[in-house]
Design an enzyme around this catalytic site. Sequence first.
Site, PDB file in Angstrom:
ATOM      1  N   GLU A  26       0.862  -1.188   0.000  1.00  0.00           N
ATOM      2  CA  GLU A  26       0.000   0.000   0.000  1.00  0.00           C
ATOM      3  C   GLU A  26       0.898   1.238   0.000  1.00  0.00           C
ATOM      4  OE1 GLU A  26      -2.324   0.956   3.434  1.00  0.00           O
ATOM      5  OE2 GLU A  26      -1.247  -0.426   4.723  1.00  0.00           O
ATOM      6  N   GLU A  76       4.395   8.510  -3.601  1.00  0.00           N
ATOM      7  CA  GLU A  76       5.124   7.954  -2.464  1.00  0.00           C
ATOM      8  C   GLU A  76       6.109   6.884  -2.920  1.00  0.00           C
ATOM      9  OE1 GLU A  76       2.663   6.864   0.832  1.00  0.00           O
ATOM     10  OE2 GLU A  76       1.677   8.822   0.922  1.00  0.00           O
TER      11      GLU A  76
END
Length: 632
Positions: free
Chosen positions: A432, A441
């Site tokens: 995730e 990210e």
Amino acid sequence: MPFAERKGCEKSDSKFCGVETDFSDDFRSLLSFNCDTDHGRFDFVLVPLMNPSYRPSLVEGINSETQVLPFAGSDLVLAPLEWRCRVTGKISSWIDLDAKDETLRLDSETTLKQEIAWAKHLSLRSCLLPTPKTTSCANYARCVNQILKGYTEMELWLRIPLMDSDSEDPKDSWELWNSFRLLCDHDSSLSVALDVQNMLPSENALGRWFGESVKAAIISTQCFLPTTQWYPYLLKNHQKLITRFFHHDVQVIVSGKPVFNLQKDSVNVTEGMQAYLDYLSNLFCKMEPFSAQELKEVIHRDRLHTPLQPLKENLEAHSYEMIERDSVKYTQYQRAIAKALEERVPNEKASELTTVLMVVGAGRGALVRASLQAAKDTGRKLKVYAVEKNPYAVVTLHYMVKKRGWEGIVTIISCDMRFWSAPEKADILVSELLGSFGDNELSPECLDGAQRFLKLDGISIPSSYTSFIQPITTSKLYNTVKSINSLSHFSTAYSVKLHSVARLAPSQPLFTFKHPEFSRKPNNKRYKNLRFNLPSDTGSALVHGFAGYFETVLYGDVHLSIEPTTATPNMFGWYPIFFPLMKPVEVHPKSPIEAHFWRCSDSTKVWYEWSLSLPTLSPIHNPNGSSYSMGL
């Protein structure tokens, strides 16, 4: 009395309703009549501060030493808190600072400054400026800009018709506002008060205003129709508009005289303006109350945050706590993992085969729980490796293994996934690592390092993700970035729960990453140019920047999305990304917006660059990651 306190209707925010009144020498009686009697129990009055017959040129030289300016009473008439909370000053509507007549022009400037100075003396929170008489309003804007630079504690609201009464073209009023605020250099103390009349512009033209700094909506009593009992009500389009104003914390002000004879056929009737207030109160109270989650998120609306960088910095406990609250996200992950398990292991071999599943970036174990639950639901055997680089999260992982009895099933690896040497290949790789923009990210870079230990026929969850870009109007966010007083902050991307925005055109896909294909096709620079067109009935608008979203395919038909048209219901784990522009750009329906976005990287960082080439050129923002980058 705030709407939230009326008739037992509890809301998270109090909304206040005002009434526009005429000038009165007896200010105390005027306030009491409109706020404290059956005629009206409004929260505040919008009232002229000076006698409308006053003209400076008519009193010059006539006992000037003994002249008293014809203001509406003394400052002693009300307590200081009453002046501040229950009065909005209305600047004389006759002033015309761009008049050809010099006497009128000078009288207007003198009166404007006198009334603003009086309002400052009274500590008023806000004053309403009259609508510019013409589209050529440079001198008016110059004087207002001077005032704004000197008075930082008071807001000025410029009265703008929602739709030009002299024209059926809805562009005129917005362009009038845009010209004025450009001349005032987007001063954050200058806002809009929209005059709402019977005619409304198109839905798209209305939508622009919700990205502007609208502080008040002044609705005429002429907009109301009578019920069979002769009480006022609004047609559906006006109801919808006023409700949207409520949602955006816009104060509503009723203007005009009572239109209907409310005492007809009834003795127990509501007098005067109170009937309009009662109707608006009921409209407010019919709104859906905030859910528990919405109440938590209200404080985050339009607040800029620097996106997380979990690869560069270890997350703290409160960050994990916020991430793990999103049960919808983990339910979707669990569904995707269950589908993958059923595909890897047929039912007849469920008791024989053990699936090797690696959770890379395991955090405090939320995905480990989802994986084990999926295995239990499908009756599959599982062996889990939980790989996490944050040593403090690893402590929690060990605690979870003992507490939940995962020994023999879950192996914890305290290591950066990019540098771990796995003892065996994985059937399923779960992560995730997605940010608000999908790849911000550094999920591609992380999984590029981790997918070397995924079997050639292995499954990656997520299997792909795509970022999206959309041009937006958002005066509030632009002014927030501008207030930091550094150009470098316009080259920074922010995570933000968008609220005071107008989405000008449908979003378009930007970059797509697929796994495990990425590790076999490395690419350290991606570029795309996008062209957007405003709907023809929108009118002109101002682009303050771009909103960024993402959509991911976890596996099969299981998706997660924050893109507005495909957003996963009730998911709150990610807020959109905001890419600001140094200078807002005016666009027109027949003039496309052409934007350019780059995703670049070197040996130490990844960064985005962005710019415009249409309708005008803008500088390239964040060159070489000079202001904002994601550290590898």
